[in-house]
Design a protein around this motif. Structure first.
Motif, PDB file in Angstrom:
ATOM      1  N   ASP A 408       0.907  -1.092   0.110  1.00 17.26           N
ATOM      2  CA  ASP A 408       0.060  -0.270  -0.271  1.00 17.26           C
ATOM      3  C   ASP A 408       0.531   1.261  -0.032  1.00 17.26           C
ATOM      4  OD1 ASP A 408       0.609  -0.890   3.002  1.00 17.26           O
ATOM      5  OD2 ASP A 408      -0.428   0.283   4.020  1.00 17.26           O
ATOM      6  N   GLU A 409       1.714   1.403   0.585  1.00 14.76           N
ATOM      7  CA  GLU A 409       2.628   2.299   0.801  1.00 14.76           C
ATOM      8  C   GLU A 409       3.707   2.602  -0.826  1.00 14.76           C
ATOM      9  OE1 GLU A 409       2.635   4.461   3.105  1.00 14.76           O
ATOM     10  OE2 GLU A 409       1.896   2.894   4.639  1.00 14.76           O
ATOM     11  N   LEU A 410       4.041   1.566  -0.862  1.00 15.99           N
ATOM     12  CA  LEU A 410       5.208   1.642  -2.487  1.00 15.99           C
ATOM     13  C   LEU A 410       3.899   2.070  -2.789  1.00 15.99           C
ATOM     14  CD1 LEU A 410       7.419   0.941  -3.384  1.00 15.99           C
ATOM     15  CD2 LEU A 410       7.520  -1.428  -3.941  1.00 15.99           C
ATOM     16  N   ILE A 411       2.553   1.493  -2.920  1.00 13.32           N
ATOM     17  CA  ILE A 411       1.667   1.646  -4.578  1.00 13.32           C
ATOM     18  C   ILE A 411       1.450   2.921  -4.351  1.00 13.32           C
ATOM     19  CG2 ILE A 411      -0.969   1.546  -5.278  1.00 13.32           C
ATOM     20  CD1 ILE A 411       1.553  -0.515  -6.829  1.00 13.32           C
ATOM     21  N   ASN A 412       1.013   4.430  -3.122  1.00 12.45           N
ATOM     22  CA  ASN A 412       1.324   5.799  -2.757  1.00 12.45           C
ATOM     23  C   ASN A 412       2.218   6.230  -3.076  1.00 12.45           C
ATOM     24  OD1 ASN A 412      -1.840   5.244  -1.685  1.00 12.45           O
ATOM     25  ND2 ASN A 412      -0.800   5.024   0.573  1.00 12.45           N
ATOM     26  N   TYR A 413       3.051   6.049  -3.027  1.00 14.44           N
ATOM     27  CA  TYR A 413       4.803   7.040  -3.559  1.00 14.44           C
ATOM     28  C   TYR A 413       4.522   6.888  -5.606  1.00 14.44           C
ATOM     29  CZ  TYR A 413       6.270   6.123   0.719  1.00 14.44           C
ATOM     30  OH  TYR A 413       6.975   6.270   2.686  1.00 14.44           O
ATOM     31  N   LEU A 414       4.443   5.512  -5.842  1.00 14.52           N
ATOM     32  CA  LEU A 414       3.880   5.458  -7.517  1.00 14.52           C
ATOM     33  C   LEU A 414       2.939   6.184  -7.945  1.00 14.52           C
ATOM     34  CD1 LEU A 414       4.702   1.526  -7.627  1.00 14.52           C
ATOM     35  CD2 LEU A 414       6.584   3.406  -8.770  1.00 14.52           C
ATOM     36  N   THR A 415       1.910   6.102  -6.750  1.00 13.42           N
ATOM     37  CA  THR A 415       0.205   7.403  -7.746  1.00 13.42           C
ATOM     38  C   THR A 415       1.172   8.307  -7.496  1.00 13.42           C
ATOM     39  OG1 THR A 415      -0.801   5.746  -6.564  1.00 13.42           O
ATOM     40  CG2 THR A 415      -2.170   7.479  -6.587  1.00 13.42           C
ATOM     41  N   VAL A 427      13.194  10.673 -10.299  1.00 11.89           N
ATOM     42  CA  VAL A 427      12.733   9.932  -9.391  1.00 11.89           C
ATOM     43  C   VAL A 427      14.542   9.347  -9.012  1.00 11.89           C
ATOM     44  CG1 VAL A 427      11.903   7.542  -8.528  1.00 11.89           C
ATOM     45  CG2 VAL A 427      10.352   9.181  -9.973  1.00 11.89           C
ATOM     46  N   GLN A 428      15.356   9.148  -9.832  1.00 14.47           N
ATOM     47  CA  GLN A 428      17.065   8.373  -9.002  1.00 14.47           C
ATOM     48  C   GLN A 428      16.622   9.459  -8.114  1.00 14.47           C
ATOM     49  OE1 GLN A 428      18.142   6.639 -12.563  1.00 14.47           O
ATOM     50  NE2 GLN A 428      16.417   4.757 -12.303  1.00 14.47           N
ATOM     51  N   GLN A 429      17.121  10.858  -8.569  1.00 17.27           N
ATOM     52  CA  GLN A 429      17.753  12.194  -8.808  1.00 17.27           C
ATOM     53  C   GLN A 429      17.068  12.281  -7.015  1.00 17.27           C
ATOM     54  OE1 GLN A 429      17.542  14.738 -11.609  1.00 17.27           O
ATOM     55  NE2 GLN A 429      18.825  13.400 -13.087  1.00 17.27           N
ATOM     56  N   GLU A 430      16.342  12.017  -6.414  1.00 15.25           N
ATOM     57  CA  GLU A 430      15.663  12.435  -5.082  1.00 15.25           C
ATOM     58  C   GLU A 430      16.214  11.291  -3.971  1.00 15.25           C
ATOM     59  OE1 GLU A 430      13.138  13.858  -4.416  1.00 15.25           O
ATOM     60  OE2 GLU A 430      11.759  14.419  -6.307  1.00 15.25           O
ATOM     61  N   ILE A 431      17.109  12.583  -3.254  1.00 16.29           N
ATOM     62  CA  ILE A 431      17.422  11.708  -2.191  1.00 16.29           C
ATOM     63  C   ILE A 431      16.581  11.644  -1.156  1.00 16.29           C
ATOM     64  CG2 ILE A 431      19.242  11.744  -0.150  1.00 16.29           C
ATOM     65  CD1 ILE A 431      20.885  13.620  -1.702  1.00 16.29           C
ATOM     66  N   VAL A 437      10.713   1.540   2.013  1.00 15.80           N
ATOM     67  CA  VAL A 437      10.384   1.435   0.518  1.00 15.80           C
ATOM     68  C   VAL A 437      10.644   2.109   0.053  1.00 15.80           C
ATOM     69  CG1 VAL A 437       8.500   0.800   0.117  1.00 15.80           C
ATOM     70  CG2 VAL A 437       8.633  -0.325   2.255  1.00 15.80           C
ATOM     71  N   ALA A 438      10.168   3.711  -0.402  1.00 11.49           N
ATOM     72  CA  ALA A 438      10.425   4.731  -0.803  1.00 11.49           C
ATOM     73  C   ALA A 438      12.128   4.427  -1.376  1.00 11.49           C
ATOM     74  CB  ALA A 438      10.307   6.466  -0.128  1.00 11.49           C
ATOM     75  N   SER A 439      13.197   3.763  -0.423  1.00 14.07           N
ATOM     76  CA  SER A 439      14.449   4.781  -0.820  1.00 14.07           C
ATOM     77  C   SER A 439      14.791   3.700  -2.837  1.00 14.07           C
ATOM     78  CB  SER A 439      15.558   4.265   0.057  1.00 14.07           C
ATOM     79  OG  SER A 439      15.458   2.778   0.899  1.00 14.07           O
ATOM     80  N   ASP A 440      13.908   2.425  -2.651  1.00 15.73           N
ATOM     81  CA  ASP A 440      13.842   1.518  -3.157  1.00 15.73           C
ATOM     82  C   ASP A 440      13.098   2.390  -4.762  1.00 15.73           C
ATOM     83  OD1 ASP A 440      14.993  -0.403  -1.620  1.00 15.73           O
ATOM     84  OD2 ASP A 440      12.941  -1.369  -1.262  1.00 15.73           O
ATOM     85  N   LEU A 441      12.222   2.873  -4.902  1.00 20.21           N
ATOM     86  CA  LEU A 441      12.155   3.575  -5.629  1.00 20.21           C
ATOM     87  C   LEU A 441      12.716   3.617  -6.673  1.00 20.21           C
ATOM     88  CD1 LEU A 441       9.532   6.351  -4.587  1.00 20.21           C
ATOM     89  CD2 LEU A 441       8.918   4.826  -5.491  1.00 20.21           C
TER      90      LEU A 441
END
Ligand code: FAD
Length: 445
Positions: A408-415, A427-431, A437-441
């Motif tokens: 649910d968390e990962l899908i919220n980030y992807l949304t 996305v890869q440029q974010e720290i 879970v978010a650091s795997d995006l």
């Protein structure tokens, strides 16, 4: 002259979400509710379900880490859990009603039905309004078979004072999967019965198969292609008889629950008298949430539309309609709407579906087994898989489905990533905080 400018029928998330802004803008507003104020979500839907899932999450996490630092298996005490859940649900109706009254909104307790398109009957009392908004939601579908009345519903499942030893859910939709996760973790033997071989048909089959595999490992038994014919009482519960590939099958359990879907509450509003069009999914509206009777609108779960019937969607429509009714503007435009099957693990999805992606050369489908990624392995999770759908030209994620305890968390980030039209490079440029879970995006595209 009408008594009210706007009367809203239904005091759920949609109805309440509209009443307050209209009142704040100076309108004379009333809300009618026939059951519990606050509606399905906080009284008999999302919220009590999530409270029941809390200890399930702890129990499954505990089980995953047994022998890896954890010594004893925890157990769920159903009566204590119910008492805790009641601390959330018990005050909802009184507080929701009191909130409306305090804001100066008129409330009516009773069943509403139309006399004409400006007149409403509420258990014998008549009120008039310039405009009506129907927000009456849905109710559980009872099975129309002999003995169907012996089955409980989602509402009664979440009020069980004791957990029956053996339970059957008839209909393999979201309620059956979520309640199976709860009941089996709490110690019941659970059966899920489905008339065909396609449970959770709105989710990708690969994800559903994986979720079923995990539930089977937790002791849940699936009976697919089982056409239920009759239900009979027994001394200890019920006997469910049906045909499985033409062969008579019988299943004896202590309790059974109808989880074969929900039906829109539009059949008791006398809508035919005012010419409002409906279909089997609910009230038909245009893209301004207006019915074919000009002064009657509808929103929330009672509307016939392809968007999933969820609380945030009902609230979004209430916000839209508050702007539309006050200022009259653009057609409603829904953002991405994610959906999830709660449990341990959860199955969640958003955006372009796997079927659409496979039929369209513009997309590349990327299945990822994340089970050995640090995020999931440090908790010894049984499964963590994601499938992303990426646009070949723009390098943007357009859809995804995920199965893991944190899906649910990962899908919220992807949304948010999809809605903001971010490319994988962006996305890869974010720290982001690691390890989360978010650091795997950045690895998902
Ligand atoms: C078991 C379960 C779990 C759920 N879990 C989730 C979840 O995890 N996340 C999520 O987002 N959504 C979930 N939902 C869906 C969510 O509850 C609904 O999408 C949301 O409540 C819809 O809001 P609404 O205002 O449109 O309808 P409702 O909340 O159903 O409110 C409608 C109200 O209208 C009243 N009413 C009906 N007819 C009349 C009448 N003629 N006169 C007067 N009053 C009337 C009803 O009594 C009701 O209170 C769940 C639903 C169920 C059943």
């Amino acid at each position: 002259m009408s008594q009210f400018e706007t009367v809203i029928i239904g005091g759920g998330p949609a109805g309440l979400g509209l009443a307050y802004p209209l009142q704040a803008a100076g309108q004379k507003v009333a809300v009618v509710e026939e059951n519990k104020w606050g509606g399905t979500c906080p009284n008999r839907g999302c919220d009590p379900k999530k409270v029941l899932l809390g200890p399930v999450e702890i129990l499954r996490r505990n089980q995953d880490l047994l022998g890896k630092g954890i010594v004893n298996q925890v157990q769920i005490n159903w009566a204590d859990l119910m008492a805790f859940k009641n601390t959330f649900t018990d005050p909802v109706s009184t507080n929701s009603r009191a909130g409306l009254v305090a804001a100066g909104i008129t409330v009516f307790d009773g069943h509403a039905s139309f006399k004409d398109n400006h007149t409403l009957d509420i258990d014998g009392e008549t009120i008039t309004a310039d405009r009506f908004v129907i927000a009456t939601g849905q109710r559980p579908r009872q099975l129309a078979i002999t003995g169907g009345e012996l089955l409980g519903t989602s509402t009664t499942f979440m009020q069980l004072p004791q957990l029956p030893a053996e339970i059957a859910f008839l209909g393999a939709g979201f309620e059956a999967f979520e309640f199976a996760a709860i009941a089996s973790a709490a110690g019941a033997k659970v059966h899920i019965i489905q008339h065909n071989d396609r449970p959770l048909k709105q989710f990708p089959q690969a994800g559903v198969a994986e979720l079923m595999h995990q539930l089977i490992a937790q002791g849940v038994e699936f009976h697919l292609n089982f056409e239920t014919q009759t239900i009979q009482p027994t001394e200890t519960g019920i006997m469910i008889s049906g045909s499985d590939a033409g062969k008579l099958q019988q299943l004896t359990v202590n309790a059974g629950f109808a989880t074969s879907g929900r039906i829109p509450n539009c059949d008791t509003l006398n809508l035919t008298a005012i010419g409002v069009a409906t279909d089997s999914h609910g009230i038909k509206v245009n893209d301004h949430l207006q019915t074919n009777t000009a002064n009657i609108y509808a929103m929330g779960d009672v509307v016939s539309r392809r968007q999933p019937k969820l609380t945030p969607v009902a609230s979004f429509e209430a916000q839209y309609l508050s702007r539309e009714l006050l200022h009259s503007g653009a057609a409603i435009a829904y953002p991405m709407i994610p959906s999830v099957i709660y449990g341990m693990p959860r199955l969640a999805q958003v955006g372009v579906s796997l079927t659409e992606a496979k039929a369209n050369d513009a997309y590349v489908v990327k299945p990822l087994d994340m089970t050995q990624w640090f995020t999931y392995r440090h908790l010894n999770e049984a499964v963590a898989k994601a499938t992303t759908i990426v646009d070949k030209t723009t390098d943007r994620i357009m859809g995804a489905f995920v199965i893991s305890n944190e899906a649910d968390e990962l899908i919220n980030y992807l949304t948010q990533i999809i809605d903001q039209q971010l490319t994988m490079k962006q996305v890869q440029q974010e720290i982001l905080l690691y390890p989360t879970v978010a650091s795997d995006l950045g690895y998902l595209g």
